[in-house]
Design a protein around this motif. Structure first.
Motif, PDB file in Angstrom:
ATOM      1  N   HIS A   1       0.932  -1.249   0.093  1.00 47.01           N
ATOM      2  CA  HIS A   1      -0.048  -0.007   0.016  1.00 47.01           C
ATOM      3  C   HIS A   1       0.801   1.354  -0.115  1.00 47.01           C
ATOM      4  CE1 HIS A   1      -3.505  -2.240  -0.043  1.00 47.01           C
ATOM      5  NE2 HIS A   1      -3.216  -3.029   1.103  1.00 47.01           N
ATOM      6  N   LEU A   2       1.837   1.298   0.472  1.00 44.11           N
ATOM      7  CA  LEU A   2       2.853   2.426   0.526  1.00 44.11           C
ATOM      8  C   LEU A   2       3.815   2.382  -0.477  1.00 44.11           C
ATOM      9  CD1 LEU A   2       3.349   5.346   1.334  1.00 44.11           C
ATOM     10  CD2 LEU A   2       4.732   4.355   3.240  1.00 44.11           C
ATOM     11  N   TYR A   3       4.767   1.440  -0.333  1.00 49.94           N
ATOM     12  CA  TYR A   3       5.669   1.331  -1.338  1.00 49.94           C
ATOM     13  C   TYR A   3       5.316   1.468  -2.907  1.00 49.94           C
ATOM     14  CZ  TYR A   3       8.574  -0.018   2.687  1.00 49.94           C
ATOM     15  OH  TYR A   3       9.519   0.069   3.795  1.00 49.94           O
ATOM     16  N   MET A   4       4.441   0.464  -3.242  1.00 51.46           N
ATOM     17  CA  MET A   4       4.036   0.607  -4.326  1.00 51.46           C
ATOM     18  C   MET A   4       3.301   1.705  -5.127  1.00 51.46           C
ATOM     19  SD  MET A   4       4.953  -2.659  -5.349  1.00 51.46           S
ATOM     20  CE  MET A   4       4.083  -2.827  -7.132  1.00 51.46           C
ATOM     21  N   SER A   5       2.698   2.577  -4.107  1.00 49.57           N
ATOM     22  CA  SER A   5       2.020   3.953  -4.559  1.00 49.57           C
ATOM     23  C   SER A   5       3.286   4.864  -4.752  1.00 49.57           C
ATOM     24  CB  SER A   5       1.020   4.160  -3.412  1.00 49.57           C
ATOM     25  OG  SER A   5      -0.119   3.456  -3.104  1.00 49.57           O
ATOM     26  N   VAL A   6       4.197   4.788  -3.880  1.00 47.78           N
ATOM     27  CA  VAL A   6       5.450   5.800  -4.087  1.00 47.78           C
ATOM     28  C   VAL A   6       6.177   5.449  -5.387  1.00 47.78           C
ATOM     29  CG1 VAL A   6       7.590   6.436  -3.193  1.00 47.78           C
ATOM     30  CG2 VAL A   6       5.532   6.242  -1.777  1.00 47.78           C
ATOM     31  N   MET A   7       6.234   3.895  -5.658  1.00 47.61           N
ATOM     32  CA  MET A   7       6.995   3.566  -6.821  1.00 47.61           C
ATOM     33  C   MET A   7       6.402   4.194  -8.042  1.00 47.61           C
ATOM     34  SD  MET A   7       8.408  -0.414  -5.820  1.00 47.61           S
ATOM     35  CE  MET A   7       9.709  -0.355  -6.949  1.00 47.61           C
TER      36      MET A   7
ATOM     37  N   ASP B   1      13.789   4.699  -6.133  1.00 48.42           N
ATOM     38  CA  ASP B   1      15.101   4.243  -5.529  1.00 48.42           C
ATOM     39  C   ASP B   1      14.619   4.188  -3.973  1.00 48.42           C
ATOM     40  OD1 ASP B   1      16.754   3.797  -7.653  1.00 48.42           O
ATOM     41  OD2 ASP B   1      17.542   5.885  -7.435  1.00 48.42           O
ATOM     42  N   LEU B   2      13.829   4.853  -3.517  1.00 47.72           N
ATOM     43  CA  LEU B   2      13.355   5.058  -2.123  1.00 47.72           C
ATOM     44  C   LEU B   2      12.700   3.712  -1.745  1.00 47.72           C
ATOM     45  CD1 LEU B   2      11.807   8.377  -1.425  1.00 47.72           C
ATOM     46  CD2 LEU B   2      13.917   7.625  -0.302  1.00 47.72           C
ATOM     47  N   SER B   3      11.831   3.328  -2.585  1.00 46.81           N
ATOM     48  CA  SER B   3      10.997   2.112  -2.127  1.00 46.81           C
ATOM     49  C   SER B   3      12.022   0.598  -2.382  1.00 46.81           C
ATOM     50  CB  SER B   3       9.712   2.097  -3.275  1.00 46.81           C
ATOM     51  OG  SER B   3       9.034   2.972  -2.978  1.00 46.81           O
ATOM     52  N   ARG B   4      12.827   0.797  -3.432  1.00 49.89           N
ATOM     53  CA  ARG B   4      13.672  -0.432  -3.795  1.00 49.89           C
ATOM     54  C   ARG B   4      14.622  -0.522  -2.442  1.00 49.89           C
ATOM     55  NH1 ARG B   4      15.148   1.415  -9.872  1.00 49.89           N
ATOM     56  NH2 ARG B   4      13.385  -0.034 -10.932  1.00 49.89           N
ATOM     57  N   HIS B   5      15.027   0.504  -1.950  1.00 48.64           N
ATOM     58  CA  HIS B   5      15.885   0.506  -0.835  1.00 48.64           C
ATOM     59  C   HIS B   5      15.036  -0.110   0.324  1.00 48.64           C
ATOM     60  CE1 HIS B   5      19.067   1.241   2.046  1.00 48.64           C
ATOM     61  NE2 HIS B   5      18.096   2.164   2.589  1.00 48.64           N
ATOM     62  N   ALA B   6      13.939   0.439   0.540  1.00 44.33           N
ATOM     63  CA  ALA B   6      13.112  -0.034   1.714  1.00 44.33           C
ATOM     64  C   ALA B   6      12.794  -1.639   1.739  1.00 44.33           C
ATOM     65  CB  ALA B   6      11.892   0.797   1.897  1.00 44.33           C
ATOM     66  N   ILE B   7      12.244  -2.057   0.499  1.00 47.60           N
ATOM     67  CA  ILE B   7      12.332  -3.334   0.094  1.00 47.60           C
ATOM     68  C   ILE B   7      13.487  -4.059   0.554  1.00 47.60           C
ATOM     69  CG2 ILE B   7      11.668  -4.862  -1.613  1.00 47.60           C
ATOM     70  CD1 ILE B   7       9.466  -2.896  -2.601  1.00 47.60           C
ATOM     71  N   SER B   8      14.460  -3.670   0.119  1.00 51.58           N
ATOM     72  CA  SER B   8      15.784  -4.423   0.306  1.00 51.58           C
ATOM     73  C   SER B   8      15.944  -4.692   1.741  1.00 51.58           C
ATOM     74  CB  SER B   8      17.130  -4.071  -0.591  1.00 51.58           C
ATOM     75  OG  SER B   8      17.462  -2.773   0.250  1.00 51.58           O
TER      76      SER B   8
ATOM     77  N   GLU C   1      13.152   5.241   7.666  1.00 47.73           N
ATOM     78  CA  GLU C   1      11.791   5.367   7.243  1.00 47.73           C
ATOM     79  C   GLU C   1      11.132   6.677   7.607  1.00 47.73           C
ATOM     80  OE1 GLU C   1       9.339   1.557   5.643  1.00 47.73           O
ATOM     81  OE2 GLU C   1       8.758   2.224   7.777  1.00 47.73           O
ATOM     82  N   GLU C   2      11.059   6.838   8.943  1.00 45.18           N
ATOM     83  CA  GLU C   2      10.590   7.911   9.385  1.00 45.18           C
ATOM     84  C   GLU C   2      11.146   9.183   9.224  1.00 45.18           C
ATOM     85  OE1 GLU C   2      10.310   7.005  13.713  1.00 45.18           O
ATOM     86  OE2 GLU C   2       8.829   5.461  13.211  1.00 45.18           O
ATOM     87  N   ASP C   3      12.381   9.077   9.180  1.00 44.20           N
ATOM     88  CA  ASP C   3      13.382  10.483   8.677  1.00 44.20           C
ATOM     89  C   ASP C   3      13.271  10.957   7.125  1.00 44.20           C
ATOM     90  OD1 ASP C   3      13.825  10.665  11.561  1.00 44.20           O
ATOM     91  OD2 ASP C   3      15.658   9.923  11.516  1.00 44.20           O
ATOM     92  N   LYS C   4      13.432   9.759   6.270  1.00 41.18           N
ATOM     93  CA  LYS C   4      13.630  10.052   5.102  1.00 41.18           C
ATOM     94  C   LYS C   4      12.466   9.621   4.178  1.00 41.18           C
ATOM     95  CE  LYS C   4      17.076   9.265   1.606  1.00 41.18           C
ATOM     96  NZ  LYS C   4      18.239   8.525   1.179  1.00 41.18           N
ATOM     97  N   PHE C   5      11.977   8.420   4.135  1.00 45.17           N
ATOM     98  CA  PHE C   5      11.120   7.877   3.218  1.00 45.17           C
ATOM     99  C   PHE C   5       9.670   8.552   3.418  1.00 45.17           C
ATOM    100  CE2 PHE C   5       7.855   5.211   1.505  1.00 45.17           C
ATOM    101  CZ  PHE C   5       8.432   4.575   0.650  1.00 45.17           C
ATOM    102  N   PHE C   6       9.204   8.471   4.720  1.00 45.67           N
ATOM    103  CA  PHE C   6       7.996   9.230   4.891  1.00 45.67           C
ATOM    104  C   PHE C   6       8.065  10.748   4.613  1.00 45.67           C
ATOM    105  CE2 PHE C   6       6.508   6.336   8.587  1.00 45.67           C
ATOM    106  CZ  PHE C   6       6.538   5.311   7.907  1.00 45.67           C
ATOM    107  N   LYS C   7       9.189  11.458   4.730  1.00 45.69           N
ATOM    108  CA  LYS C   7       8.989  12.877   4.223  1.00 45.69           C
ATOM    109  C   LYS C   7       9.047  12.821   2.649  1.00 45.69           C
ATOM    110  CE  LYS C   7      11.443  14.526   8.050  1.00 45.69           C
ATOM    111  NZ  LYS C   7      12.818  15.025   8.652  1.00 45.69           N
ATOM    112  N   GLU C   8       9.647  12.203   2.003  1.00 43.40           N
ATOM    113  CA  GLU C   8       9.682  12.211   0.645  1.00 43.40           C
ATOM    114  C   GLU C   8       8.182  11.571   0.084  1.00 43.40           C
ATOM    115  OE1 GLU C   8      10.882  13.053  -3.212  1.00 43.40           O
ATOM    116  OE2 GLU C   8      11.590  13.429  -1.352  1.00 43.40           O
TER     117      GLU C   8
END
Length: 147
Positions: A51-57, A64-71, A111-118
């Motif tokens: 629900h989040l990563y796929m939407s951001v992708m 790149d953000l989503s790929r990093h989080a998934i890794s 995630e909280e400091d970088k991913f969520f902001k983006e």
């Protein structure tokens, strides 16, 4: 609840289980706390990725953000596989548990400091609200299945 509020609430639960693993005095207590963390992480990752990563992708800036989080989720899956296989000796289990809690804590902070902001910059308010409801529903369903 919007998706970021729901995720942060779940992050706090994951942090609590990490602290329990780290502070437990016996292997049995550490394993009990780990099992709770495992269920949380499995459900959280499945619903969050969908629900989040796929939407951001859907946005070039989010790939790149989503790929990093998934890794990082994959790294946690590998550690949980070691911890759950039933054949891991005590010292390797303790090492893997420590590595898992470090990886979880790093991932949540990043995630909280970088991913969520983006992601908040990329997604509109309506998406953020809708994704929150979808995430929560699926998280509960995955949690029941993972238990």
């Amino acid at each position: 609840m919007d998706i970021f509020s729901a995720l942060i609430e779940d992050h706090e639960t994951q942090r609590k289980y990490c602290r329990k693993i780290n502070s437990a005095k016996t292997l049995e207590a550490k394993k009990e706390a780990y099992e709770s963390l495992r269920v949380e992480l499995k459900a959280h990752a499945a619903a969050e990725e969908r629900h989040l990563y796929m939407s951001v992708m859907n946005y070039d800036e989010g790939l790149d953000l989503s790929r990093h989080a998934i890794s990082e989720h994959h790294e946690m899956d590998e550690l949980m596989s070691t911890l759950s296989d039933g054949r891991t000796g005590e010292s390797r289990w303790l090492e893997s548990a420590e590595k898992l809690t470090e990886t979880v804590e790093h991932h949540l902070q990043e995630e909280e400091d970088k991913f969520f902001k983006e992601a908040k910059r990329l997604l509109d308010k309506e998406q953020i609200e809708r994704l929150g409801a979808l995430y929560q529903t699926e998280f509960e369903q995955f949690k029941e299945e993972a238990a």
